[in-house]
Design an enzyme around this catalytic site. Structure first.
Site, PDB file in Angstrom:
ATOM      1  N   HIS A  65      43.918  39.887  31.661  1.00 17.52           N
ATOM      2  CA  HIS A  65      44.303  39.122  31.553  1.00 17.52           C
ATOM      3  C   HIS A  65      44.234  37.919  32.685  1.00 17.52           C
ATOM      4  O   HIS A  65      43.338  37.089  32.778  1.00 17.52           O
ATOM      5  CB  HIS A  65      45.991  39.380  31.826  1.00 17.52           C
ATOM      6  CG  HIS A  65      46.044  39.002  29.699  1.00 17.52           C
ATOM      7  ND1 HIS A  65      45.808  40.463  29.024  1.00 17.52           N
ATOM      8  CD2 HIS A  65      46.633  38.408  28.547  1.00 17.52           C
ATOM      9  CE1 HIS A  65      45.656  40.174  27.865  1.00 17.52           C
ATOM     10  NE2 HIS A  65      46.802  39.652  27.983  1.00 17.52           N
ATOM     11  N   ASP A 119      51.240  44.325  24.914  1.00 23.06           N
ATOM     12  CA  ASP A 119      50.076  43.205  23.879  1.00 23.06           C
ATOM     13  C   ASP A 119      50.500  43.315  23.491  1.00 23.06           C
ATOM     14  O   ASP A 119      50.247  44.550  21.898  1.00 23.06           O
ATOM     15  CB  ASP A 119      48.830  43.704  24.257  1.00 23.06           C
ATOM     16  CG  ASP A 119      48.202  42.171  24.878  1.00 23.06           C
ATOM     17  OD1 ASP A 119      48.069  41.552  25.925  1.00 23.06           O
ATOM     18  OD2 ASP A 119      47.970  41.706  23.478  1.00 23.06           O
ATOM     19  N   SER A 539      53.435  36.445  21.704  1.00 26.85           N
ATOM     20  CA  SER A 539      53.309  37.985  22.475  1.00 26.85           C
ATOM     21  C   SER A 539      54.249  38.818  22.555  1.00 26.85           C
ATOM     22  O   SER A 539      55.438  38.297  22.503  1.00 26.85           O
ATOM     23  CB  SER A 539      53.024  37.132  24.007  1.00 26.85           C
ATOM     24  OG  SER A 539      53.345  38.052  25.414  1.00 26.85           O
ATOM     25  N   ARG A 541      55.260  40.386  25.657  1.00 25.06           N
ATOM     26  CA  ARG A 541      55.513  39.495  26.740  1.00 25.06           C
ATOM     27  C   ARG A 541      57.305  39.575  27.084  1.00 25.06           C
ATOM     28  O   ARG A 541      57.924  39.024  26.889  1.00 25.06           O
ATOM     29  CB  ARG A 541      55.008  37.970  27.627  1.00 25.06           C
ATOM     30  CG  ARG A 541      55.769  37.408  27.209  1.00 25.06           C
ATOM     31  CD  ARG A 541      54.893  35.678  27.422  1.00 25.06           C
ATOM     32  NE  ARG A 541      53.701  36.133  27.066  1.00 25.06           N
ATOM     33  CZ  ARG A 541      52.779  34.525  26.376  1.00 25.06           C
ATOM     34  NH1 ARG A 541      53.346  33.278  26.939  1.00 25.06           N
ATOM     35  NH2 ARG A 541      51.542  34.627  25.821  1.00 25.06           N
TER      36      ARG A 541
HETATM   37  C1  MIC Z   1      48.801  37.166  24.416  1.00 26.06           C
HETATM   38  O1  MIC Z   1      47.952  36.563  23.425  1.00 26.06           O
HETATM   39  O2  MIC Z   1      49.370  35.834  24.470  1.00 26.06           O
HETATM   40  C2  MIC Z   1      48.592  37.873  25.538  1.00 26.06           C
HETATM   41  C3  MIC Z   1      49.043  37.349  26.788  1.00 26.06           C
HETATM   42  O3  MIC Z   1      48.279  38.903  25.498  1.00 26.06           O
HETATM   43  C4  MIC Z   1      50.538  38.664  25.165  1.00 26.06           C
HETATM   44  C5  MIC Z   1      50.916  39.287  26.548  1.00 26.06           C
HETATM   45  C6  MIC Z   1      51.071  38.430  27.430  1.00 26.06           C
HETATM   46  O4  MIC Z   1      52.099  37.936  27.590  1.00 26.06           O
HETATM   47  O5  MIC Z   1      50.463  38.838  28.924  1.00 26.06           O
HETATM   48  C7  MIC Z   1      50.566  38.967  23.493  1.00 26.06           C
HETATM   49  O6  MIC Z   1      50.325  39.047  22.895  1.00 26.06           O
HETATM   50  O7  MIC Z   1      51.620  40.041  24.010  1.00 26.06           O
HETATM   51 FE1  SF4 Z   2      43.570  38.263  25.482  1.00 24.39          FE
HETATM   52 FE2  SF4 Z   2      45.970  38.144  24.847  1.00 24.39          FE
HETATM   53 FE3  SF4 Z   2      43.877  36.355  23.983  1.00 24.39          FE
HETATM   54 FE4  SF4 Z   2      43.704  38.721  22.963  1.00 24.39          FE
HETATM   55  S1  SF4 Z   2      44.573  36.975  22.398  1.00 24.39           S
HETATM   56  S2  SF4 Z   2      42.906  37.979  24.248  1.00 24.39           S
HETATM   57  S3  SF4 Z   2      44.594  40.061  24.606  1.00 24.39           S
HETATM   58  S4  SF4 Z   2      45.396  36.776  25.918  1.00 24.39           S
END
Ligand code: MIC
Ligand code: SF4
Length: 648
Positions: A65, A119, A539, A541
């Site tokens: 990321h 994730d 997400s 997160r």
């Molecule tokens: C996303 O696609 O929103 C992320 C960034 O991959 C997140 C994880 C994160 O916020 O670090 C996810 O999908 O869980």
């Molecule tokens: Fe990365 Fe999340 Fe985007 Fe997938 S959806 S490419 S894990 S930021």
């Protein structure tokens, strides 16, 4: 009674609970994955548990990321994750090796195994027949320590696939059609299982596109059978021994069944700003395109890239379009280079980005003001691209390539569009295997003396507190429906480098909704947030819970919650409450003072009353319910998941 594939895997991994829909089950977890934006917190949490070595069969830490490294912050995080992984028995996938979900299904995923990842797109592994779920970092830490992963037993949705995809139509259109049918909340509380004669016509990477974006349905996960296509894929990855066939029983029962006729499907797009705002391309053909991005964990497989390359070969993209490609893994990248497709992409005018999440999470390549960006990604939430008024459409690689050529949204199944034909490339049957981007952990002896390096960007996670019996708090913010974790805790290149620094991150909480929120929350603490339907979708997160915790939020009252976010709130010791009567949402306003009394007794009953003093007349009383398992109630009383686990 017969069983579905998911039910069979659950049965094999059941550590506690009964497989009765809605009641809590604890699952043994075989594999975990983390990525760097959630990984630092997850490993700090794991370290705090004092367990020397992970107890899973395979745990992998990916860096995908935060790869910009503007300043020391990302590099600090990478070094911390690399050293903590080496010490505790975790495999490490270096920056540039690829996006976690793509690399995981290529190199580590195994049909029939359980996987949780910090994730939300971890369900990608369902394309390989895994029971793969997104989770908060604390849940992943507990699973690495050998603890169960607890979820409410999901219901089952069957998606019956018939027919076969026709020219210009692809796996992305399948999941967009499912999103059109079910919406971004239609999968909440369910596992989506794909079945029917159309399944065998789809390859593993195509299936992974579909299971990946099942996250946008709000589903617990999505899964495909493990069959001849799975076997062929694993053999081509040099992992034939990992194959195991998996199918549902003919008399398996589902709570809902929908169908998609692959032969009749036409190309689709999810329009701004929600993945379920799906329209046929035929309705969008006058829209001018500024930017096109091909990549992300949804659509960055070798086949995706080759299809786009074959359409662009020998042509030039429109002068008004900026095209980026980000291959999903080093394997995809090197094979693209080897067969010449990379040259075709470069010659057509593509900008080649790193094998990483990149533009998908606003790490560069933001569109121009009010710019139209066509992306093969999975999320188009407001502001996520880094441009607040950016207009992001989610499309297939074929639609992306066709539109990059014309400068307008273009139907790749239309008469004038070039056809994708990957047979023009001489691609070997076996994938190119080079695991130089993956570092094995130290052995147990060497690990004892290994140092874990924490740079100054890594701050401790905020202290959670046992739930008080009475909360007097102000309503700091009232939101509408479908608030995403991107609204609560935005990402992007400005903010993402500080994922290990909750105090710094807190300044950006709810930035796109109300920039005054952090200041107000701190001034008026303790606080409560009022949400609408599907609060916290998107997400996984846990920062979307840890940051409000840091800002003094004690409870969130909403019409309904997204699964992972609700669990993250409880893990962080914040009380998630649901309006018993949705109409009561209208009776609470921002700035109101609320009193929640007798909370401990209320926890037992699963119901409490919020009191709001009225200016004239008696106090307003609002009944609220809790959808909490007994374990979660104990966890709230203990002060969150880590304190609860420590006390066991
Ligand atoms: C996303 O696609 O929103 C992320 C960034 O991959 C997140 C994880 C994160 O916020 O670090 C996810 O999908 O869980
Ligand atoms: Fe990365 Fe999340 Fe985007 Fe997938 S959806 S490419 S894990 S930021």
């Amino acid at each position: 009674m017969g069983m579905t594939i998911a039910q069979k895997i659950i049965k094999e991994h059941l550590l506690s609970g009964e497989m009765v829909r809605g009641s809590e089950i604890g699952l043994k977890i075989d594999q975990t994955l983390t990525q760097d934006a959630t990984g630092t917190m997850a490993y700090l949490e794991f370290e705090s548990m004092g367990i020397p070595r992970v107890k899973t069969e395979r745990s992998v830490a990916y860096i995908d990321h935060n790869t910009l490294q503007s300043g020391f912050m990302n590099a600090d995080d990478h070094r911390y994750i690399q050293t903590v992984a080496a010490k505790h028995g975790i495999w490490y996938s270096r920056p540039g090796n690829g996006i976690c979900h793509q690399v995981h299904y290529e190199r580590f995923g195994i049909p029939g195994k359980t996987l949780i990842g910090s994730d939300s797109h971890t369900p990608t592994g369902g394309g390989l027949g895994m029971l793969a779920m997104g989770a908060g970092g604390m849940d992943v830490a507990v699973a690495m320590g050998g603890g169960a992963y607890c979820i409410p037993m999901p219901g089952m949705i069957k998606v019956e696939l018939t027919g076969r995809l026709t020219g210009g139509v692809s796996a992305k259109d399948v999941i967009l059609d499912v999103l059109r049918q079910l919406s971004v909340k239609g999968g909440v509380g369910y596992i989506v299982e794909y079945a029917g004669p159309g399944v065998e016509t789809l390859s593993v990477p195509e299936r992974c596109t579909i299971t990946n974006m099942g996250a946008e349905l709000g589903a617990t996960t999505s899964i495909f059978p493990s069959d001849a296509a799975t076997k062929a894929f694993l053999e081509a990855q040099g992992r034939a021994e990992d194959f195991r066939p998996l199918a549902s029983d003919p008399d398996a029962e589902y709570d809902k069944v929908i169908s998609v006729d692959l032969s009749a499907l036409r190309p689709l797009a999810a329009c701004p700003h929600s993945p379920d705002n799906v329209k046929p391309l035929s309705e969008l053909s006058d829209i001018r395109v500024d930017q096109v991005c091909i990549g992300s964990c949804t659509n960055s497989s070798l086949t995706d890239m080759l299809r786009a390359a074959s359409m662009l070969k020998g042509k030039k993209i429109a002068d008004t379009v900026s095209l980026s490609i980000s291959p999903g893994s080093r394997q995809v990248f090197s094979m693209l280079a080897e067969c010449g497709a990379l040259t075709d992409l470069i010659d057509a005018g593509a900008r080649v980005l790193e094998c990483a999440c990149g533009p998908c999470i606003g790490m560069g390549f933001s569109p121009n003001s009010a710019g139209v960006s066509l992306r093969t990604f999975n999320r188009n939430f407001l502001g996520r691209s880094g441009t607040k008024d950016g207009q992001v459409y989610l499309v297939s690689p074929e639609t992306a390539a066709a539109s990059a050529l014309t400068g307008y949204i273009t139907d790749p199944a239309g008469p004038d569009a070039p056809q994708a034909d990957i047979s023009i490339y001489d691609v070997p049957e076996k994938f190119r295997i080079n695991d130089s981007g993956i570092i094995a952990p130290l052995d147990e002896e060497a690990a004892k003396d290994a140092e874990v390096i924490k740079g100054p960007n890594i701050k401790p996670f905020p202290e959670t507190e046992p739930l008080a019996d009475k909360i007097d708090a102000s309503v700091i913010l009232k939101t509408g429906d479908n608030i995403t974790t991107d609204h609560i805790m935005p990402a992007g290149s400005r903010i993402l480098p500080y994922r290990s620094n909750i105090p710094y991150l807190s300044q950006f909480c709810f930035e796109v909704v109300d920039p005054e929120f952090p200041k107000r929350a701190q001034e008026m603490a303790p606080g409560i947030i009022i949400g609408g339907q599907n609060y916290g979708q998107g997400s996984s997160r846990e920062h979307a819970a840890l940051v409000p915790l840091y800002l003094g939020i004690k409870a969130v009252i909403a019409k309904s919650f997204a699964r992972i976010h609700a669990a993250n709130l409880v893990n962080a010791g914040i009380l998630p409450l649901i309006f018993e009567d949705e109409k009561d949402y209208d009776r609470i306003q921002q700035g109101d003072a609320l009193e929640l009394a007798d909370i401990h007794a209320g926890l037992k009953e699963g119901r409490i009353i919020a009191r709001c003093p009225a200016e004239d007349g008696p106090d307003i009383e609002i009944p609220l319910r809790m959808e909490l398992a007994d374990r979660q109630k104990d966890m709230l009383l203990a002060g969150g998941l880590l304190k609860y686990t420590a006390g066991l």
